[in-house]
Design an enzyme around this catalytic site. Sequence first.
Site: not given
Ligand SMILES: C[S@@+](CC[C@H](N)C(=O)[O-])C[C@H]1O[C@@H](n2cnc3c(N)ncnc32)[C@H](O)[C@@H]1O
Ligand SMILES: Nc1nc2[nH]cc(C(=O)O)c2c(=O)[nH]1
Ligand code: SF4
Ligand SMILES: [Mg+2]
Length: 194
Positions: A24, A30, A34, A37-39, A93, A188
């Site tokens: 990865f 970004c 969102c 957003c978990d990231t 992604e 994961h």
């Molecule tokens: C962190 S995003 C990064 C890529 C891109 N910004 C996007 O939103 O597709 C990666 C994936 O995690 C998903 N995601 C983010 N927060 C989430 C959550 N709380 N629960 C489930 N999926 C989540 C997003 O929709 C995306 O499919």
């Molecule tokens: N193991 C793992 N798989 C993923 N697939 C998409 C991810 C992402 O954050 O985009 C993700 C991530 O964060 N971890």
């Molecule tokens: S899920 Fe997180 S990384 Fe993806 S578009 Fe939304 S704020 Fe950006």
């Molecule tokens: Mg992720």
Amino acid sequence: MKRINEIFYSLQGEGRNTGRAAIFIRFAGCNLRCPFCDTEFSEYNEMNDTDIIAAISAYPSRFVVLTGGEPTLQADNAFIALLHANGYEVAMETNGTHPVPAGVDWITVSPKESFAGKAGTTVVRRCNELKCIFDGHTTIANDYGIEADYYFLQPCDTGCPERNSLITQACIEYILRNPKWRLSLQTHKLTGFK
Ligand SMILES: C[S@@+](CC[C@H](N)C(=O)[O-])C[C@H]1O[C@@H](n2cnc3c(N)ncnc32)[C@H](O)[C@@H]1O
Ligand SMILES: Nc1nc2[nH]cc(C(=O)O)c2c(=O)[nH]1
Ligand code: SF4
Ligand SMILES: [Mg+2]
């Protein structure tokens, strides 16, 4: 120079490629914020393309997933071509709000229109998998007219186990009524992997 939040090795946890060993590359930054957003994607190191190739070559897989943050803000045609030249298969992604660079082998679009409105408008009209985050209220099952090989619903991780299990249940019931969609679990998280 590219702003890279992290590079890590794990199994693809989501969607059609679930279970594949993948490197990865998480781009910092970004265009959306969102609420679910978990990231964490704001911190970064600056790396040039050669640094990135050197870093990923430490791992045995030749499958890379470009994510973020929003990878379309930084990954360009030349970067995808360089990954290919070094023997990598490239998945991305994206939230779909910006065009995807040429040559990406597997495009995952996760639309954010249902709550981000105009800022979340999906310009990518065709992808390999559409992955909608589903809680049935703010995030819903809607393909926005986007063509995909596969349509996935992924339960929204709210951080609250009780809410998560209700959302997953609602997701399953929705798919049973609308079999165009498939379930994508964040495996994961279920397995305690990154
Ligand atoms: C962190 S995003 C990064 C890529 C891109 N910004 C996007 O939103 O597709 C990666 C994936 O995690 C998903 N995601 C983010 N927060 C989430 C959550 N709380 N629960 C489930 N999926 C989540 C997003 O929709 C995306 O499919
Ligand atoms: N193991 C793992 N798989 C993923 N697939 C998409 C991810 C992402 O954050 O985009 C993700 C991530 O964060 N971890
Ligand atoms: S899920 Fe997180 S990384 Fe993806 S578009 Fe939304 S704020 Fe950006
Ligand atoms: Mg992720």
